[in-house]
Design an enzyme around this catalytic site. Structure first.
Site, PDB file in Angstrom:
ATOM      1  CD  GLU A 123      41.651  47.967  35.849  1.00  0.00           C
ATOM      2  OE1 GLU A 123      41.381  48.855  35.012  1.00  0.00           O
ATOM      3  OE2 GLU A 123      42.142  46.874  35.548  1.00  0.00           O
ATOM      4  CG  HIS A 146      37.932  44.874  38.820  1.00  0.00           C
ATOM      5  ND1 HIS A 146      37.387  44.081  37.823  1.00  0.00           N
ATOM      6  CD2 HIS A 146      39.271  44.635  38.789  1.00  0.00           C
ATOM      7  CE1 HIS A 146      38.357  43.418  37.216  1.00  0.00           C
ATOM      8  NE2 HIS A 146      39.507  43.734  37.789  1.00  0.00           N
ATOM      9  CG  HIS A 148      40.483  39.036  38.949  1.00  0.00           C
ATOM     10  ND1 HIS A 148      41.865  38.997  38.940  1.00  0.00           N
ATOM     11  CD2 HIS A 148      40.150  40.273  38.471  1.00  0.00           C
ATOM     12  CE1 HIS A 148      42.341  40.158  38.482  1.00  0.00           C
ATOM     13  NE2 HIS A 148      41.318  40.951  38.207  1.00  0.00           N
ATOM     14  CD  GLU A 177      16.545  33.743  45.684  1.00  0.00           C
ATOM     15  OE1 GLU A 177      17.543  34.281  46.171  1.00  0.00           O
ATOM     16  OE2 GLU A 177      15.492  33.529  46.308  1.00  0.00           O
ATOM     17  CG  HIS A 218      40.374  41.285  33.741  1.00  0.00           C
ATOM     18  ND1 HIS A 218      41.233  42.301  33.389  1.00  0.00           N
ATOM     19  CD2 HIS A 218      40.313  41.341  35.091  1.00  0.00           C
ATOM     20  CE1 HIS A 218      41.681  42.908  34.464  1.00  0.00           C
ATOM     21  NE2 HIS A 218      41.124  42.344  35.523  1.00  0.00           N
TER      22      HIS A 218
HETATM   23  O1  2HA Z   1      43.769  45.726  40.859  1.00  0.00           O
HETATM   24  O2  2HA Z   1      42.507  43.553  39.178  1.00  0.00           O
HETATM   25  O3  2HA Z   1      42.447  44.780  36.833  1.00  0.00           O
HETATM   26  C1  2HA Z   1      44.312  44.765  40.034  1.00  0.00           C
HETATM   27  C2  2HA Z   1      43.353  44.391  38.979  1.00  0.00           C
HETATM   28  C3  2HA Z   1      43.457  45.095  37.702  1.00  0.00           C
HETATM   29 ZN    ZN Z   2      41.411  42.878  37.478  1.00  0.00          ZN
END
Ligand code: 2HA
Ligand code: ZN
Length: 272
Positions: A123, A146, A148, A177, A218
């Site tokens: 990414e 980033h 998940h 909050e 995602h």
């Molecule tokens: O790094 O999460 O979106 C792996 C991921 C790609």
């Molecule tokens: Zn990801």
């Protein structure tokens, strides 16, 4: 990389902080396999800038980032696991420097002995695009995360929440909050293939007015001044989403906070 880090206590602190956050992401169950990535702009922490880049391998960037010329980043490695980054940050992340034209990056971790095939996160275009945006608007964020985050991803599997208005109404309504700490709410990026220039572009647009954006089906992208602050934003939003699903899964429709209650919290946030 060693000579950049030895005796640089501020840089070491940042790396340990990233490792601690990587552990939280793993412990939360938000970082299956190699999921997620982190980058930190560490330019201000590099004491002595390297003058000769020739010994360090370099790779072309998918597009030039002239505003990032000469900037240094600590960035998680592609295919690397958060749980490993937590234990051994230097083996699972790299320090890169964008070259003077902004069109290539040099990997400064040659002395770790595992340079072949060890590249920054898939990414990277989104991360660099965000760091460029931060520099252009002269704001103080240094960290991009980033991950998940389960409950937040689950929300974006529900069609009626796939727009900023309904998403934020729901998230603010589940806990006071959330409005206090995230009064601007979250941005929403409709599904795009991960790792592409297109998702980078859509993320940048959504981040114009937000610190956190949700990628449909995602994950989450968040920016902050420190890794701790950035994690906190995701954690607060994840809490709201979790409360929604807890109430729902016990068979009740959560009431949410009223418009009046949210207004008061918004004012509170402005004076915080
Ligand atoms: O790094 O999460 O979106 C792996 C991921 C790609
Ligand atoms: Zn990801």
């Amino acid at each position: 990389m060693k000579e950049l880090i030895d005796n640089n206590h501020s840089l070491k602190d940042v790396i340990f902080e990233v490792a601690e956050i990587a552990d939280y992401l793993w412990q939360r169950g938000w970082a299956e396999r190699n999921a997620g990535n982190i980058s930190v702009n560490i330019t201000g922490l590099i004491g002595e800038h390297l003058s000769n880049m020739d010994p360090f391998p370099s790779f072309e960037l998918p597009q030039p980032y002239s505003e990032l010329a000469g900037e240094y980043f600590f960035v998680s490695g592609t295919g690397k696991r958060m749980r490993d980054l937590a234990r051994e940050p230097l083996q699972n992340a790299l320090i890169i420097r964008i070259d003077d034209k902004g069109s290539r990056y040099h990997i400064l971790s040659r002395d770790e002995g595992h340079i072949s095939g060890f590249k920054p996160t898939s990414e990277l275009p989104t991360h660099l695009g965000i760091h460029r945006m931060i520099i252009l608007r002269d704001s103080k964020e240094k960290v991009v995360i980033h991950t998940h985050a389960n409950e937040l991803v689950a929300l974006t599997q529900i069609e009626k929440f796939c727009n900023e208005e309904s998403l934020n109404k729901l998230l603010w309504g589940m806990h006071p909050e959330t409005m206090v700490f995230i009064p601007e709410g979250v941005g929403f990026v409709p599904y795009v293939t991960p790792g592409t220039e297109q998702i980078a572009e859509a993320t940048l647009k959504a981040l114009e007015n937000h610190h956190v954006v949700l990628w449909e089906k995602h994950g989450v992208f968040a920016i902050g001044s420190t890794a701790f602050d950035t994690f906190d934003l995701i954690d607060i939003l994840g809490k709201s989403a979790k409360i929604f699903f807890l109430a729902r899964s016990s068979g009740y429709e959560p009431q949410g906070l009223t418009e009046e209650q949210l207004e008061v919290l918004k004012e509170l946030s402005a004076n915080f």
